[in-house]
Write a protein that holds these residues in place. Structure first.
Motif, short mmCIF file in Angstrom:
data_model
loop_
_atom_site.label_atom_id
_atom_site.label_comp_id
_atom_site.label_asym_id
_atom_site.label_seq_id
_atom_site.Cartn_x
_atom_site.Cartn_y
_atom_site.Cartn_z
N MET A 103 -35.51 -74.25 -103.40
CA MET A 103 -36.90 -74.46 -104.16
C MET A 103 -37.06 -75.69 -105.08
N ASP A 104 -35.90 -75.76 -105.85
CA ASP A 104 -35.57 -77.12 -106.51
C ASP A 104 -36.00 -78.92 -105.35
N ILE A 105 -35.59 -79.01 -105.02
CA ILE A 105 -36.02 -79.99 -104.02
C ILE A 105 -37.53 -80.97 -103.98
N LYS A 106 -37.56 -82.37 -104.29
CA LYS A 106 -38.26 -82.78 -104.48
C LYS A 106 -39.04 -83.67 -103.83
N PRO A 107 -40.12 -84.06 -102.99
CA PRO A 107 -41.18 -83.36 -103.03
C PRO A 107 -40.49 -81.76 -101.96
N GLY A 108 -40.95 -80.55 -102.57
CA GLY A 108 -40.47 -79.54 -102.13
C GLY A 108 -40.57 -79.39 -100.54
N LEU A 109 -40.45 -78.76 -100.54
CA LEU A 109 -40.09 -78.22 -98.14
C LEU A 109 -41.22 -77.18 -98.09
N PRO A 110 -41.76 -76.95 -97.15
CA PRO A 110 -43.24 -76.78 -97.14
C PRO A 110 -43.71 -74.89 -97.29
N PRO A 111 -44.18 -75.26 -97.75
CA PRO A 111 -44.86 -74.33 -99.01
C PRO A 111 -44.61 -72.60 -98.46
N THR A 112 -44.00 -71.85 -98.98
CA THR A 112 -43.62 -70.64 -98.36
C THR A 112 -44.06 -69.64 -99.30
N ASP A 113 -43.87 -68.77 -99.63
CA ASP A 113 -43.72 -67.35 -100.43
C ASP A 113 -43.00 -66.47 -100.71
N ASN A 114 -41.53 -66.74 -99.26
CA ASN A 114 -39.97 -66.43 -99.88
C ASN A 114 -39.46 -67.63 -99.40
N PHE A 115 -38.21 -68.21 -100.44
CA PHE A 115 -37.13 -69.16 -99.24
C PHE A 115 -36.56 -68.59 -98.33
N GLN A 116 -36.70 -67.56 -98.58
CA GLN A 116 -35.69 -67.28 -96.85
C GLN A 116 -36.44 -67.19 -95.19
N HIS A 117 -38.10 -67.66 -95.51
CA HIS A 117 -38.45 -68.18 -94.84
C HIS A 117 -38.16 -69.80 -94.08
N TRP A 118 -37.18 -70.46 -94.93
CA TRP A 118 -36.60 -71.97 -94.67
C TRP A 118 -35.66 -71.70 -93.89
N GLY B 83 -38.34 -57.82 -115.65
CA GLY B 83 -40.03 -57.65 -116.30
C GLY B 83 -40.22 -56.48 -115.22
N ALA B 84 -41.17 -55.85 -116.44
CA ALA B 84 -41.73 -54.52 -115.53
C ALA B 84 -42.81 -55.58 -114.64
N ASP B 85 -42.93 -53.96 -113.03
CA ASP B 85 -44.32 -54.57 -112.27
C ASP B 85 -44.41 -56.00 -112.28
N SER B 86 -43.32 -56.99 -111.62
CA SER B 86 -43.58 -57.69 -111.05
C SER B 86 -44.23 -57.76 -110.00
N PRO B 87 -44.98 -58.86 -109.73
CA PRO B 87 -45.66 -58.71 -108.01
C PRO B 87 -45.12 -58.80 -107.07
N PHE B 88 -44.17 -60.11 -107.10
CA PHE B 88 -43.13 -60.55 -106.22
C PHE B 88 -42.66 -59.14 -105.43
N ARG B 89 -41.78 -58.50 -106.95
CA ARG B 89 -40.89 -57.15 -106.29
C ARG B 89 -41.60 -56.19 -105.57
N LEU B 90 -43.02 -55.67 -106.36
CA LEU B 90 -43.51 -54.41 -105.92
C LEU B 90 -44.16 -55.32 -104.04
N LYS B 91 -44.35 -56.32 -104.03
CA LYS B 91 -44.86 -56.19 -102.83
C LYS B 91 -44.33 -56.34 -101.33
N HIS B 92 -42.67 -55.76 -102.21
CA HIS B 92 -41.77 -56.52 -101.30
C HIS B 92 -41.24 -54.24 -100.92
N LEU B 93 -42.31 -53.65 -101.53
CA LEU B 93 -41.73 -51.84 -101.38
C LEU B 93 -42.37 -51.86 -100.13
N GLU B 94 -43.54 -52.30 -99.26
CA GLU B 94 -44.18 -51.75 -98.13
C GLU B 94 -43.51 -52.09 -96.46
N PRO B 95 -42.98 -53.57 -97.00
CA PRO B 95 -42.09 -54.37 -96.21
C PRO B 95 -40.73 -53.74 -96.18
N TYR B 96 -40.36 -53.35 -97.15
CA TYR B 96 -39.37 -52.48 -97.30
C TYR B 96 -39.13 -51.28 -95.90
#
Length: 174
Positions: A40-55, A126-139
């Protein structure tokens, strides 16, 4: 050997991993998320994604980093990392197998209410992290389909982190 702790956010991977490491001689914790942070620190960035595992480089770099560390130190790597895409898990496990690295894949599981409570009560991330909560259904979907055959399920709903770690360490020793 690698002891891979899988499961969604709130299942207890991060908390259990140093406890597992204490119970398994000559072991180290390797946080594969740091590989994603590096990408994620590479500049310019890699193709946009919501999860680095997709790279694709993340998956191959995790394999290569684990191989290099094990070649250098020997012993056991404990890797606490959620992988919910079966194709990605197959790619990682096949890559490790090509290097003759044995993997014990544990899936830490808890019921949905417990996961939500743990995420909400997390004072570190942190409480109620949207990133963490959105993984509950895929899990939940992965837990209904491929995860039970890909790993050893451990229900952490009513276990302390120490109890979870002990179950993992005992399974590894068998």
């Amino acid at each position: 050997m690698i002891v891979w702790l899988n499961g969604t956010h709130g299942a207890g991977k991060t908390t259990a991993s140093p406890l597992v490491q204490e119970l398994i001689p000559d072991s180290r914790v390797f946080d594969a998320e740091k590989v994603g942070e590096t990408l994620m620190d590479i500049k310019p960035g890699l193709p946009p994604t919501d999860n680095f595992q997709h790279w694709p480089p993340w998956r191959s770099l995790v394999v290569e980093t684990a191989r290099q560390v094990l070649d250098y130190t020997g012993g056991v790597l404990v890797i606490p990392m959620t992988v919910l895409v079966e194709e990605y898990w197959n790619e990682i496990s096949a890559g490790l197998a090509r290097h003759s690295i044995r993997v014990r894949h544990f899936v830490l599981h808890a019921d949905a209410d417990s996961l939500r409570k743990r995420i909400a009560g997390d004072t570190v991330l942190g409480a109620d992290s949207p990133f963490r909560l959105k993984h509950l259904e895929p899990y939940a979907e992965a837990a209904r389909t491929w995860l039970p055959t890909a790993g050893e399920m451990i229900d952490t709903t009513h276990l302390t982190p120490s109890q979870t770690a002990l179950r993992i360490a005992e399974a590894v020793k068998r």
